[in-house]
Design an enzyme around this catalytic site. Structure first.
Site, PDB file in Angstrom:
ATOM      1  N   ASN A   9      36.332  17.725-105.648  1.00 24.63           N
ATOM      2  CA  ASN A   9      37.236  18.116-105.027  1.00 24.63           C
ATOM      3  C   ASN A   9      37.932  17.661-103.708  1.00 24.63           C
ATOM      4  O   ASN A   9      37.182  17.515-103.022  1.00 24.63           O
ATOM      5  CB  ASN A   9      36.214  20.198-104.782  1.00 24.63           C
ATOM      6  CG  ASN A   9      37.297  20.591-103.767  1.00 24.63           C
ATOM      7  OD1 ASN A   9      38.751  20.449-103.545  1.00 24.63           O
ATOM      8  ND2 ASN A   9      36.835  21.948-103.278  1.00 24.63           N
ATOM      9  N   TRP A  10      39.153  17.244-103.829  1.00 24.02           N
ATOM     10  CA  TRP A  10      39.430  16.692-102.737  1.00 24.02           C
ATOM     11  C   TRP A  10      40.035  17.437-101.672  1.00 24.02           C
ATOM     12  O   TRP A  10      39.902  17.180-100.558  1.00 24.02           O
ATOM     13  CB  TRP A  10      40.581  15.539-103.109  1.00 24.02           C
ATOM     14  CG  TRP A  10      40.790  14.933-104.356  1.00 24.02           C
ATOM     15  CD1 TRP A  10      39.060  14.601-104.404  1.00 24.02           C
ATOM     16  CD2 TRP A  10      41.409  13.654-104.928  1.00 24.02           C
ATOM     17  NE1 TRP A  10      39.269  13.011-106.323  1.00 24.02           N
ATOM     18  CE2 TRP A  10      40.935  13.104-105.622  1.00 24.02           C
ATOM     19  CE3 TRP A  10      42.737  13.319-104.518  1.00 24.02           C
ATOM     20  CZ2 TRP A  10      41.001  11.496-106.535  1.00 24.02           C
ATOM     21  CZ3 TRP A  10      43.172  12.377-105.086  1.00 24.02           C
ATOM     22  CH2 TRP A  10      42.562  11.532-106.098  1.00 24.02           C
ATOM     23  N   LYS A  11      39.746  18.319-101.774  1.00 25.98           N
ATOM     24  CA  LYS A  11      40.290  19.448-101.005  1.00 25.98           C
ATOM     25  C   LYS A  11      41.532  19.048 -99.839  1.00 25.98           C
ATOM     26  O   LYS A  11      42.019  18.671-100.399  1.00 25.98           O
ATOM     27  CB  LYS A  11      38.820  19.783 -99.246  1.00 25.98           C
ATOM     28  CG  LYS A  11      37.439  20.041-100.520  1.00 25.98           C
ATOM     29  CD  LYS A  11      36.656  20.347 -99.568  1.00 25.98           C
ATOM     30  CE  LYS A  11      35.638  20.894-100.072  1.00 25.98           C
ATOM     31  NZ  LYS A  11      34.446  21.104 -99.410  1.00 25.98           N
ATOM     32  N   HIS A  97      36.621  29.217-103.741  1.00 23.36           N
ATOM     33  CA  HIS A  97      36.429  28.271-103.458  1.00 23.36           C
ATOM     34  C   HIS A  97      35.491  29.181-102.216  1.00 23.36           C
ATOM     35  O   HIS A  97      36.146  29.465-101.071  1.00 23.36           O
ATOM     36  CB  HIS A  97      36.766  27.137-103.253  1.00 23.36           C
ATOM     37  CG  HIS A  97      36.009  26.079-102.553  1.00 23.36           C
ATOM     38  ND1 HIS A  97      35.363  25.562-100.740  1.00 23.36           N
ATOM     39  CD2 HIS A  97      35.628  24.505-102.902  1.00 23.36           C
ATOM     40  CE1 HIS A  97      34.843  24.599-101.169  1.00 23.36           C
ATOM     41  NE2 HIS A  97      34.839  24.006-101.611  1.00 23.36           N
ATOM     42  N   GLU A  99      35.660  27.866 -98.870  1.00 32.07           N
ATOM     43  CA  GLU A  99      36.330  27.601 -97.842  1.00 32.07           C
ATOM     44  C   GLU A  99      37.960  28.439 -98.041  1.00 32.07           C
ATOM     45  O   GLU A  99      38.377  29.074 -96.938  1.00 32.07           O
ATOM     46  CB  GLU A  99      36.676  26.524 -98.010  1.00 32.07           C
ATOM     47  CG  GLU A  99      35.671  25.180 -97.157  1.00 32.07           C
ATOM     48  CD  GLU A  99      35.825  24.124 -98.739  1.00 32.07           C
ATOM     49  OE1 GLU A  99      37.119  23.509 -98.729  1.00 32.07           O
ATOM     50  OE2 GLU A  99      35.103  23.237 -98.142  1.00 32.07           O
ATOM     51  N   GLU A 169      28.030  27.005-105.787  1.00 27.56           N
ATOM     52  CA  GLU A 169      27.911  26.336-104.487  1.00 27.56           C
ATOM     53  C   GLU A 169      27.525  27.303-103.092  1.00 27.56           C
ATOM     54  O   GLU A 169      28.522  28.134-102.311  1.00 27.56           O
ATOM     55  CB  GLU A 169      29.344  26.054-104.087  1.00 27.56           C
ATOM     56  CG  GLU A 169      30.844  24.966-104.992  1.00 27.56           C
ATOM     57  CD  GLU A 169      31.104  24.832-104.809  1.00 27.56           C
ATOM     58  OE1 GLU A 169      31.540  23.003-104.717  1.00 27.56           O
ATOM     59  OE2 GLU A 169      32.296  24.923-103.983  1.00 27.56           O
ATOM     60  N   GLY A 175      29.280  20.634 -97.269  1.00 24.65           N
ATOM     61  CA  GLY A 175      29.728  18.818 -96.582  1.00 24.65           C
ATOM     62  C   GLY A 175      28.998  18.779 -95.179  1.00 24.65           C
ATOM     63  O   GLY A 175      28.664  19.044 -93.998  1.00 24.65           O
ATOM     64  N   SER A 215      26.938  18.974-101.399  1.00 21.41           N
ATOM     65  CA  SER A 215      26.037  17.972-101.216  1.00 21.41           C
ATOM     66  C   SER A 215      25.297  17.096-101.855  1.00 21.41           C
ATOM     67  O   SER A 215      24.354  16.669-101.879  1.00 21.41           O
ATOM     68  CB  SER A 215      24.930  17.985 -99.855  1.00 21.41           C
ATOM     69  OG  SER A 215      25.936  18.519 -98.507  1.00 21.41           O
ATOM     70  N   GLY A 236      32.341  17.012-102.531  1.00 16.72           N
ATOM     71  CA  GLY A 236      33.076  17.333-102.098  1.00 16.72           C
ATOM     72  C   GLY A 236      33.284  16.073-101.560  1.00 16.72           C
ATOM     73  O   GLY A 236      34.246  15.348-102.503  1.00 16.72           O
ATOM     74  N   GLY A 237      32.704  15.742-100.406  1.00 12.60           N
ATOM     75  CA  GLY A 237      32.918  14.480 -99.783  1.00 12.60           C
ATOM     76  C   GLY A 237      32.993  13.245-100.859  1.00 12.60           C
ATOM     77  O   GLY A 237      33.548  12.365-100.869  1.00 12.60           O
TER      78      GLY A 237
HETATM   79  P1  13P Z   1      30.261  18.908-100.403  1.00 13.93           P
HETATM   80  O1  13P Z   1      30.062  17.404-101.569  1.00 13.93           O
HETATM   81  O2  13P Z   1      31.306  17.932 -99.235  1.00 13.93           O
HETATM   82  O3  13P Z   1      29.510  19.197-100.044  1.00 13.93           O
HETATM   83  O4  13P Z   1      31.513  19.469-100.960  1.00 13.93           O
HETATM   84  C1  13P Z   1      31.218  20.742-102.347  1.00 13.93           C
HETATM   85  C2  13P Z   1      32.395  21.529-102.385  1.00 13.93           C
HETATM   86  O5  13P Z   1      32.585  22.093-101.266  1.00 13.93           O
HETATM   87  C3  13P Z   1      32.883  21.445-103.794  1.00 13.93           C
HETATM   88  O6  13P Z   1      34.256  22.136-103.548  1.00 13.93           O
END
Ligand code: 13P
Length: 253
Positions: A9-11, A97, A99, A169, A175, A215, A236-237
């Site tokens: 997920n590149w956000k 998600h 967010e 999640e 994050g 994470s 994510g990251g």
């Molecule tokens: P991180 O891997 O950066 O913690 O993010 C997880 C995430 O929200 C994937 O959708």
């Protein structure tokens, strides 16, 4: 048999050149996947068309959206529809998600509408959910997760679950660098599968892939993915760097 999936997920990250460079790198690095494994990236919607084009020359790199509106079309400035995703060859979408829930006020009842709209378009749903820190600390996390599933998904027919992937999640792990322990992930994933079993039976529940997100990094992926009810991860990251993402993909095996 349910599949193992690693999805990035590149956000809201990467400009056009960076997105194309990362996709090209992934396409160059990705080897033939075994039948039971899938790899996906979910770029910002503005990059979907070009990422789909590059990924079409790959050994199975799939492309998903990060969100979609529940209506087919209309006066919803700034939104994209399932029909639009489909028309670009995007066949999966993240919904719910944390967010989107936190910053855009998406709740389970709206997500139920989005889930129905996606499935009606033939788009696979990757449904994201998980508790916040306070809910874990006051030990309501199992109930919260059960409600997130029941209110958005449990109106579906058993036959529709072959187009649904779950992504647990825990918000406190997103994050933050603070990941759930493999035991905490397994405990919650087993709970999720048992809630599914109670409603839909063992055969259906056993076929649903349940991903862990929060994470996940190259150095913890293997241990998390080796838990019996963890079927891969939503990253994510670490999905923004080819080397890290591919190391996590390798941890599926
Ligand atoms: P991180 O891997 O950066 O913690 O993010 C997880 C995430 O929200 C994937 O959708």
């Amino acid at each position: 048999m349910r599949k193992k999936i690693v999805a990035g997920n590149w956000k809201m990250n990467l400009d056009k050149n960076q997105a194309l460079a990362l996709t090209n790198d992934l396409v160059d690095t990705l080897c033939d996947l075994p039948e039971h494994q899938r790899v996906m990236v979910c770029p910002p919607s503005i990059h979907l068309s070009s990422v789909v084009e590059v990924a079409s020359g790959s050994k199975g790199l799939e492309v998903g959206g990060q969100n979609m509106h529940q209506a087919r079309s209309g006066a919803y400035t700034g939104e994209i529809s399932g029909a639009m995703l489909k028309s670009y060859g995007v066949n999966s979408v993240l919904l719910g998600h944390s967010e989107r829930r936190a910053y855009f006020h998406e709740d389970n009842s709206l997500l139920r509408e989005k889930v129905d709209a996606a499935l009606a378009m033939g788009i696979e749903v990757i449904y994201c959910f998980g508790e916040i820190l306070e809910e874990r600390e006051n030990e309501t996390h199992f109930d919260v997760v059960s409600s997130q599933l029941q209110e958005a998904l449990f109106h579906l027919e058993a036959s529709q679950w072959n187009r649904v992937v779950l992504a647990y999640e825990p918000v406190w792990a997103i994050g933050t660098g603070r990941t759930a322990s493999p035991e905490q992930a397994q405990e919650m994933h087993a709970h999720i599968r048992s809630v599914l079993t109670d409603t839909y039976g063992t055969e259906c529940a056993d076929g649903v892939s349940i991903l862990y997100g929060g994470s996940v990094k190259p150095d913890n992926a293997k241990e998390i993915f080796s838990q019996p009810d963890v079927d891969g991860g939503l990253i994510g990251g670490a999905s923004l760097k080819t080397e890290d993402f591919m190391a996590i993909v390798a941890a599926m095996s």
